[in-house]
Enzyme design. Structure first.
Site, PDB file in Angstrom:
ATOM      1  N   SER A   1       0.856  -0.920   0.169  1.00 29.77           N
ATOM      2  CA  SER A   1       0.370  -0.561  -0.344  1.00 29.77           C
ATOM      3  C   SER A   1       0.834   1.379  -0.002  1.00 29.77           C
ATOM      4  O   SER A   1       0.789   2.479  -0.691  1.00 29.77           O
ATOM      5  CB  SER A   1      -1.306   0.039   1.112  1.00 29.77           C
ATOM      6  OG  SER A   1      -1.626  -1.020   1.324  1.00 29.77           O
TER       7      SER A   1
ATOM      8  N   HIS B   1      -2.318  -3.216  -6.261  1.00 27.79           N
ATOM      9  CA  HIS B   1      -3.109  -2.945  -5.581  1.00 27.79           C
ATOM     10  C   HIS B   1      -4.549  -3.090  -5.300  1.00 27.79           C
ATOM     11  O   HIS B   1      -5.368  -2.563  -5.565  1.00 27.79           O
ATOM     12  CB  HIS B   1      -2.736  -1.602  -4.994  1.00 27.79           C
ATOM     13  CG  HIS B   1      -3.199  -0.729  -3.462  1.00 27.79           C
ATOM     14  ND1 HIS B   1      -3.775   0.179  -3.828  1.00 27.79           N
ATOM     15  CD2 HIS B   1      -2.778  -1.222  -2.771  1.00 27.79           C
ATOM     16  CE1 HIS B   1      -3.339   0.366  -2.685  1.00 27.79           C
ATOM     17  NE2 HIS B   1      -3.379  -0.518  -1.361  1.00 27.79           N
TER      18      HIS B   1
ATOM     19  N   GLU C   1      -5.624  -0.987  -8.448  1.00 29.37           N
ATOM     20  CA  GLU C   1      -4.627  -0.222  -9.033  1.00 29.37           C
ATOM     21  C   GLU C   1      -3.321  -1.730 -10.017  1.00 29.37           C
ATOM     22  O   GLU C   1      -2.623  -1.973  -8.831  1.00 29.37           O
ATOM     23  CB  GLU C   1      -3.736   1.255  -8.211  1.00 29.37           C
ATOM     24  CG  GLU C   1      -5.271   1.919  -7.189  1.00 29.37           C
ATOM     25  CD  GLU C   1      -4.685   2.751  -6.541  1.00 29.37           C
ATOM     26  OE1 GLU C   1      -4.707   4.024  -6.549  1.00 29.37           O
ATOM     27  OE2 GLU C   1      -3.909   2.005  -5.821  1.00 29.37           O
TER      28      GLU C   1
ATOM     29  N   ASN D   1      -4.913   6.504  -2.403  1.00 34.16           N
ATOM     30  CA  ASN D   1      -4.502   6.423  -0.572  1.00 34.16           C
ATOM     31  C   ASN D   1      -3.747   8.460  -1.556  1.00 34.16           C
ATOM     32  O   ASN D   1      -4.453   8.805  -0.241  1.00 34.16           O
ATOM     33  CB  ASN D   1      -4.086   5.826  -0.821  1.00 34.16           C
ATOM     34  CG  ASN D   1      -4.077   4.662   0.377  1.00 34.16           C
ATOM     35  OD1 ASN D   1      -5.057   4.944   0.409  1.00 34.16           O
ATOM     36  ND2 ASN D   1      -3.245   4.069   0.235  1.00 34.16           N
TER      37      ASN D   1
HETATM   38  N1  LIG Z   1      -5.519  -4.357   4.976  1.00 37.54           N
HETATM   39  C1  LIG Z   1      -5.441  -4.057   3.932  1.00 37.54           C
HETATM   40  O1  LIG Z   1      -6.503  -2.989   3.981  1.00 37.54           O
HETATM   41  C2  LIG Z   1      -4.767  -3.705   2.687  1.00 37.54           C
HETATM   42  C3  LIG Z   1      -5.289  -2.832   1.511  1.00 37.54           C
HETATM   43  C4  LIG Z   1      -4.076  -2.823   0.621  1.00 37.54           C
HETATM   44  C5  LIG Z   1      -2.594  -3.540   0.518  1.00 37.54           C
HETATM   45  N2  LIG Z   1      -2.745  -3.853   1.897  1.00 37.54           N
HETATM   46  C6  LIG Z   1      -1.149  -4.492   1.817  1.00 37.54           C
HETATM   47  O2  LIG Z   1      -1.238  -6.142   1.754  1.00 37.54           O
HETATM   48  C7  LIG Z   1       0.298  -7.076   2.321  1.00 37.54           C
HETATM   49  C8  LIG Z   1      -0.259  -7.570   3.221  1.00 37.54           C
HETATM   50  O3  LIG Z   1      -1.738  -6.770   4.236  1.00 37.54           O
HETATM   51  P1  LIG Z   1      -2.462  -7.869   5.182  1.00 37.54           P
HETATM   52  O4  LIG Z   1      -3.119  -6.792   5.548  1.00 37.54           O
HETATM   53  O5  LIG Z   1      -3.509  -8.729   4.000  1.00 37.54           O
HETATM   54  O6  LIG Z   1      -1.389  -8.579   6.392  1.00 37.54           O
HETATM   55  P2  LIG Z   1      -2.042  -9.579   7.383  1.00 37.54           P
HETATM   56  O7  LIG Z   1      -1.432  -9.471   7.886  1.00 37.54           O
HETATM   57  O8  LIG Z   1      -3.479 -10.774   7.331  1.00 37.54           O
HETATM   58  O9  LIG Z   1      -0.961 -11.128   6.311  1.00 37.54           O
HETATM   59  C9  LIG Z   1       0.127 -10.754   5.991  1.00 37.54           C
HETATM   60  C10 LIG Z   1       0.737 -12.140   6.025  1.00 37.54           C
HETATM   61  O10 LIG Z   1       2.246 -12.501   5.437  1.00 37.54           O
HETATM   62  C11 LIG Z   1       2.329 -13.599   6.255  1.00 37.54           C
HETATM   63  N3  LIG Z   1       3.829 -14.265   5.777  1.00 37.54           N
HETATM   64  C12 LIG Z   1       4.750 -12.853   5.882  1.00 37.54           C
HETATM   65  N4  LIG Z   1       6.720 -13.125   6.170  1.00 37.54           N
HETATM   66  C13 LIG Z   1       5.990 -13.989   4.639  1.00 37.54           C
HETATM   67  C14 LIG Z   1       6.337 -15.186   3.739  1.00 37.54           C
HETATM   68  N5  LIG Z   1       7.623 -14.332   3.640  1.00 37.54           N
HETATM   69  N6  LIG Z   1       5.659 -16.191   3.173  1.00 37.54           N
HETATM   70  C15 LIG Z   1       4.897 -16.103   3.570  1.00 37.54           C
HETATM   71  N7  LIG Z   1       3.862 -15.449   3.689  1.00 37.54           N
HETATM   72  C16 LIG Z   1       4.201 -14.495   5.322  1.00 37.54           C
HETATM   73  C17 LIG Z   1       2.533 -13.778   7.972  1.00 37.54           C
HETATM   74  O11 LIG Z   1       1.889 -14.780   8.439  1.00 37.54           O
HETATM   75  C18 LIG Z   1       0.076 -13.253   7.507  1.00 37.54           C
HETATM   76  O12 LIG Z   1      -0.052 -14.082   7.597  1.00 37.54           O
HETATM   77  C19 LIG Z   1       0.733  -5.676   2.577  1.00 37.54           C
HETATM   78  O13 LIG Z   1       1.400  -5.051   2.210  1.00 37.54           O
HETATM   79  C20 LIG Z   1      -0.471  -4.227   2.603  1.00 37.54           C
HETATM   80  O14 LIG Z   1      -0.095  -3.099   2.459  1.00 37.54           O
HETATM   81  C21 LIG Z   1      -2.967  -4.066   2.528  1.00 37.54           C
END
Ligand SMILES: NC(=O)c1ccc[n+]([C@@H]2O[C@H](COP(=O)([O-])OP(=O)(O)OC[C@H]3O[C@@H](n4cnc5c(N)ncnc54)[C@H](O)[C@@H]3O)[C@@H](O)[C@H]2O)c1
Length: 293
Positions: free
Chosen positions: A119, A140, A152, A190
């Site tokens: 993000s 994204h 995106e 954003n």
């Molecule tokens: N939450 C949102 O609304 C949102 C929206 C758009 C983008 N994002 C982006 O998406 C990404 C993930 O966010 P999220 O909210 O799903 O987080 P989350 O914490 O729910 O999930 C992340 C997962 O990644 C796993 N992980 C960490 N290192 C790893 C690896 N090396 N191999 C495999 N798995 C691994 C963790 O165990 C965890 O389950 C981030 O970059 C975030 O910025 C989030």
């Protein structure tokens, strides 16, 4: 290039949704997590979502079985070796993302395209951990991924135009509306949303209106589904603070600067709905009550 197999790294909030839409779109999908129990938990979440769609009549039981059949969970990155596209959705930390892509670069074939769902990080900086920055984009997605229609598609100055077009097309194949964006911090959504949310806090600080009146103004005056302070509680005040700081660092413009009240709420742990308290008190989640500052 025909995309047949997709790899998704991370099966948390976003990764599980991305894996679900990839499998639902007909792609063989492998999703990787850090341990077997987290893989299991992620896949269970997807199964629950699919079951809900069957209950609502959106999917048949047979379609659910087909989608589940295209999904495979793993802890081994080697299972990505024949993937045509790999989408990363792990924790928002640059060193972890760079380390992961460096490993994937040596495992996957030279034609594979890499994408990050970050993000707030710079796609360019993640992509240079590989020897294929020209085959690297941002994808994204928005939460919840199976519901939100937008993706995106982000290009860096190094992304090859044909690769970029292919990923825009891939976004459409996933049933999303792809929009084209440059690798500028915050991309499009954003870039516009964060200053608006921060301004709603500044309006509150300056006494322009109360929490309820600011929220009602944007709901009833502009037709937004929820007011900005309610939206901040949903997104998480800590998440917004983190993104605002990164955007301020990049652009050095006041509109991206965190208002003092936001910083203090984050320091107090009042991070919004997930913390039980933000601009509203969620002691009774069905009836949030505006906080008095
Ligand atoms: N939450 C949102 O609304 C949102 C929206 C758009 C983008 N994002 C982006 O998406 C990404 C993930 O966010 P999220 O909210 O799903 O987080 P989350 O914490 O729910 O999930 C992340 C997962 O990644 C796993 N992980 C960490 N290192 C790893 C690896 N090396 N191999 C495999 N798995 C691994 C963790 O165990 C965890 O389950 C981030 O970059 C975030 O910025 C989030």
């Amino acid at each position: 290039m025909a995309i047949r197999k997709v790899g998704v790294v991370g099966c948390g909030l976003m990764g599980s949704g991305i894996a679900q839409v990839c499998a639902a779109a007909g792609f063989a999908t492998v999703v990787r997590e850090v341990s077997p129990d987290v893989v299991e938990k992620g896949l269970k979440g997807i199964e629950k979502n699919l079951a809900r769609l069957v209950e609502k009549g959106t999917l048949t039981e047979a379609q659910k079985g087909e989608i589940r059949g295209r999904l495979k969970g793993t802890t081994a990155l080697e299972d990505f070796k024949d993937c045509d596209v790999v989408i990363e959705a792990i924790t928002e930390q640059l060193p972890a993302k760079r380390e992961l892509f460096a490993k994937l670069d040596s495992i996957c074939g030279p034609a594979a395209i890499f994408a990050s769902n970050t993000s707030s990080l710079t796609i360019t900086e993640i992509s240079t951990a590989t020897k294929r920055p020209e085959r690297f984009v941002g994808l994204h997605f928005f939460n919840p991924v199976p519901v939100m229609k937008l993706v995106e598609v982000v290009r860096t100055i190094a992304t090859e135009p044909a690769v970029y077009d292919e990923m825009v097309d891939f976004g459409a194949k996933l049933g999303k509306t792809p929009v084209r964006a440059h690798d500028s911090t915050g991309f499009i959504v954003n870039r516009l949303l964060v200053p608006y949310l921060l301004d709603s806090i500044r309006a509150l600080e300056e006494g322009v209106g109360s929490i309820e009146d600011i929220d009602n103004s944007m709901k009833l005056g502009c037709g937004h589904p929820m007011g900005p302070l309610t939206l901040l509680d949903f997104v998480g005040l800590d998440t917004t603070y983190y993104i605002a700081n990164i955007m301020f660092e990049e652009f050095r413009e006041k509109r991206f600067a965190s208002p003092p009240l936001l910083k203090r709420m984050v320091l107090a742990g009042w991070n919004g709905r997930k913390a039980g308290r933000g601009f509203y008190d969620y002691s009774d989640p069905a009836k949030p009550k505006a906080m008095k500052f």
